[in-house]
Design an enzyme around this catalytic site. Sequence first.
Site, PDB file in Angstrom:
ATOM      1  N   ARG A 129      -3.925 -17.707  -1.054  1.00  0.00           N
ATOM      2  CA  ARG A 129      -4.253 -16.306  -0.737  1.00  0.00           C
ATOM      3  C   ARG A 129      -4.333 -16.082   0.788  1.00  0.00           C
ATOM      4  O   ARG A 129      -4.709 -16.971   1.535  1.00  0.00           O
ATOM      5  CB  ARG A 129      -5.534 -15.904  -1.460  1.00  0.00           C
ATOM      6  CG  ARG A 129      -5.301 -15.945  -2.962  1.00  0.00           C
ATOM      7  CD  ARG A 129      -6.512 -15.524  -3.745  1.00  0.00           C
ATOM      8  NE  ARG A 129      -6.827 -14.127  -3.520  1.00  0.00           N
ATOM      9  CZ  ARG A 129      -7.930 -13.554  -3.989  1.00  0.00           C
ATOM     10  NH1 ARG A 129      -8.804 -14.266  -4.694  1.00  0.00           N
ATOM     11  NH2 ARG A 129      -8.161 -12.281  -3.759  1.00  0.00           N
ATOM     12  N   GLN A 176     -14.011  -7.458   1.527  1.00  0.00           N
ATOM     13  CA  GLN A 176     -14.161  -8.856   1.952  1.00  0.00           C
ATOM     14  C   GLN A 176     -13.945  -8.968   3.457  1.00  0.00           C
ATOM     15  O   GLN A 176     -14.702  -9.644   4.160  1.00  0.00           O
ATOM     16  CB  GLN A 176     -13.189  -9.748   1.181  1.00  0.00           C
ATOM     17  CG  GLN A 176     -13.523  -9.806  -0.304  1.00  0.00           C
ATOM     18  CD  GLN A 176     -12.548 -10.639  -1.100  1.00  0.00           C
ATOM     19  OE1 GLN A 176     -11.515 -11.087  -0.592  1.00  0.00           O
ATOM     20  NE2 GLN A 176     -12.849 -10.846  -2.374  1.00  0.00           N
ATOM     21  N   ASP A 322     -10.255  -4.089  -9.032  1.00  0.00           N
ATOM     22  CA  ASP A 322     -10.312  -5.230  -9.947  1.00  0.00           C
ATOM     23  C   ASP A 322     -10.060  -4.822 -11.405  1.00  0.00           C
ATOM     24  O   ASP A 322      -9.996  -5.675 -12.286  1.00  0.00           O
ATOM     25  CB  ASP A 322     -11.673  -5.926  -9.839  1.00  0.00           C
ATOM     26  CG  ASP A 322     -11.848  -6.612  -8.488  1.00  0.00           C
ATOM     27  OD1 ASP A 322     -10.827  -6.938  -7.846  1.00  0.00           O
ATOM     28  OD2 ASP A 322     -13.005  -6.812  -8.071  1.00  0.00           O
ATOM     29  N   ARG A 353      -1.122  -9.835  -9.873  1.00  0.00           N
ATOM     30  CA  ARG A 353      -1.541  -9.146 -11.111  1.00  0.00           C
ATOM     31  C   ARG A 353      -0.508  -8.146 -11.618  1.00  0.00           C
ATOM     32  O   ARG A 353      -0.488  -7.836 -12.808  1.00  0.00           O
ATOM     33  CB  ARG A 353      -2.898  -8.466 -10.894  1.00  0.00           C
ATOM     34  CG  ARG A 353      -4.005  -9.497 -10.826  1.00  0.00           C
ATOM     35  CD  ARG A 353      -5.388  -8.904 -10.709  1.00  0.00           C
ATOM     36  NE  ARG A 353      -6.365  -9.973 -10.880  1.00  0.00           N
ATOM     37  CZ  ARG A 353      -7.622  -9.916 -10.461  1.00  0.00           C
ATOM     38  NH1 ARG A 353      -8.073  -8.832  -9.860  1.00  0.00           N
ATOM     39  NH2 ARG A 353      -8.439 -10.928 -10.666  1.00  0.00           N
TER      40      ARG A 353
HETATM   41  C1  S3P Z   1     -14.800  -7.996  -3.309  1.00  0.00           C
HETATM   42  C2  S3P Z   1     -13.848  -7.165  -2.754  1.00  0.00           C
HETATM   43  C3  S3P Z   1     -12.533  -6.920  -3.365  1.00  0.00           C
HETATM   44  C4  S3P Z   1     -12.492  -7.337  -4.835  1.00  0.00           C
HETATM   45  C5  S3P Z   1     -13.138  -8.668  -5.065  1.00  0.00           C
HETATM   46  C6  S3P Z   1     -14.588  -8.666  -4.608  1.00  0.00           C
HETATM   47  C7  S3P Z   1     -16.085  -8.173  -2.612  1.00  0.00           C
HETATM   48  O1  S3P Z   1     -11.551  -7.676  -2.670  1.00  0.00           O
HETATM   49  O2  S3P Z   1     -11.174  -7.348  -5.303  1.00  0.00           O
HETATM   50  O3  S3P Z   1     -13.109  -9.027  -6.440  1.00  0.00           O
HETATM   51  O4  S3P Z   1     -17.049  -8.674  -3.240  1.00  0.00           O
HETATM   52  O5  S3P Z   1     -16.164  -7.825  -1.434  1.00  0.00           O
HETATM   53  P1  S3P Z   1     -10.813  -7.107  -1.355  1.00  0.00           P
HETATM   54  O6  S3P Z   1     -11.814  -7.060  -0.269  1.00  0.00           O
HETATM   55  O7  S3P Z   1      -9.707  -8.093  -1.078  1.00  0.00           O
HETATM   56  O8  S3P Z   1     -10.293  -5.764  -1.722  1.00  0.00           O
END
Ligand code: S3P
Length: 442
Positions: A129, A176, A322, A353
């Site tokens: 990733r 994230q 998600d 996905r």
């Molecule tokens: C998350 C942010 C999302 C999500 C992941 C959890 C988080 O990812 O898809 O399951 O807890 O901050 P992205 O920040 O890549 O959108």
Amino acid sequence: MSTDGPGLTFVVQPGGQLAGSLRVPGDKSISHRAVMLGSLAEGVSEVTGFLTGEDCLCTMKAFQAMGVRIEQLGPTHLRVHGVGLNGLKAPGGPLDLGNSGTSMRLMSGLMAAQTFETTLIGDSSLSKRPMRRIVDPLRAMGAVIATTDKGTSPLQFSPAASLKAIAYDSPVASAQVKSGILLAGLYADGKTEVREPEPSRDHTERMLRGFGVEVEARPGYAAVQGGQKLKATNIEVPADISSATFPMVAAAIVPGSDLLLEAVGINPTRTGIIDILRSMGATITLTHERMLGGEPVADIRVQGARLQGITIGGDVVASAIDEFPAVFIAAACADGVTTVNDAEELRIKESDRIAAMCDGLTALGVSAIAKPDGAIITGGTIAGGTVDSKGDHRIAMSFAVAALRATGRITILDCANVNTSFPGFVALMAGAGLRIQEQAPR
Ligand code: S3P
């Protein structure tokens, strides 16, 4: 912890209907943050409703490896003995974050600021990733990080002389990335700011405030001044709306179903699935709305209906990011065509996905045409057959739910990673009426 390998198979008999009331496990995003912020706080924090899925356990073990005492007082009850912002210790070796992108990207912000070296590693999916999205802004703050040539993990962090605040215009709406930068910002000189093209989930901002940190936040913007201390607090984790999505879609696609999901987080940055299912024709009622640990929650009643195909894109995508694997199943059960646009981020989740769902739906006789940023799905009959979850928890759970409307048995391969986010999925769903069984690996 690695969950690589062929793992478990789900066998789901066709038909059935979901009824009654359910409480799905705790929110994954909030559980990760509770361990991280509790560890960095001064004092003892208790966390209830913690998700003991493998992803959050990876975060917990990583902080234990850095000297934080975390007691498990009950199945979902933790006591975290915070060590303060500068109290983490060098771990004895690389920190294995398994399948968890959230652990790796958020912890990158913290590891960038430590005075010791660390290496973050993960399983085969996490190792593919993209990490430049977090590594690049951290480097701009002064962090010293080595990645593979492809910008993937292992990520090696060396101590930086100091971190300086940045004002970052993120090219992606990613909580994230935003959270990793804000966590590094706690250690930086000055005010660290993040702007996003669309608002992403704001659990970090809310929880930092719960720990006594001043945060400036509005949709699409968050900022934190460096040098602020965290004060221990207790956190009650709501049920995860992303896990609740599977029973929600299961009820929505079967006319006559009536299901209640208890104490689900309804943070407005996460409720896209409710908007999408309502637009498709499901009846969704929120009751008993209240606040739990700084987050809004409600009981969610879902009544099934004949669904209609719709076009999905724009702002709702980030707030349902998600949930798309399950939305693809709702689309396969709807009358007419559903088009998903603006969702290219789906290609870099635990699996691609878009490909995984379109391949699986095609194997079950449904017309699902992949596009770079989504798919075009024509509702119709779902046949029985075998699909490959590609080791992705949400793909596995989505196809399990599809069996409710299938004409034959659905076998789903490589399902062990369901434990990353939804331990107890099979028992909970079987109890509510899904005809699911698991077959252990031979
Ligand atoms: C998350 C942010 C999302 C999500 C992941 C959890 C988080 O990812 O898809 O399951 O807890 O901050 P992205 O920040 O890549 O959108």
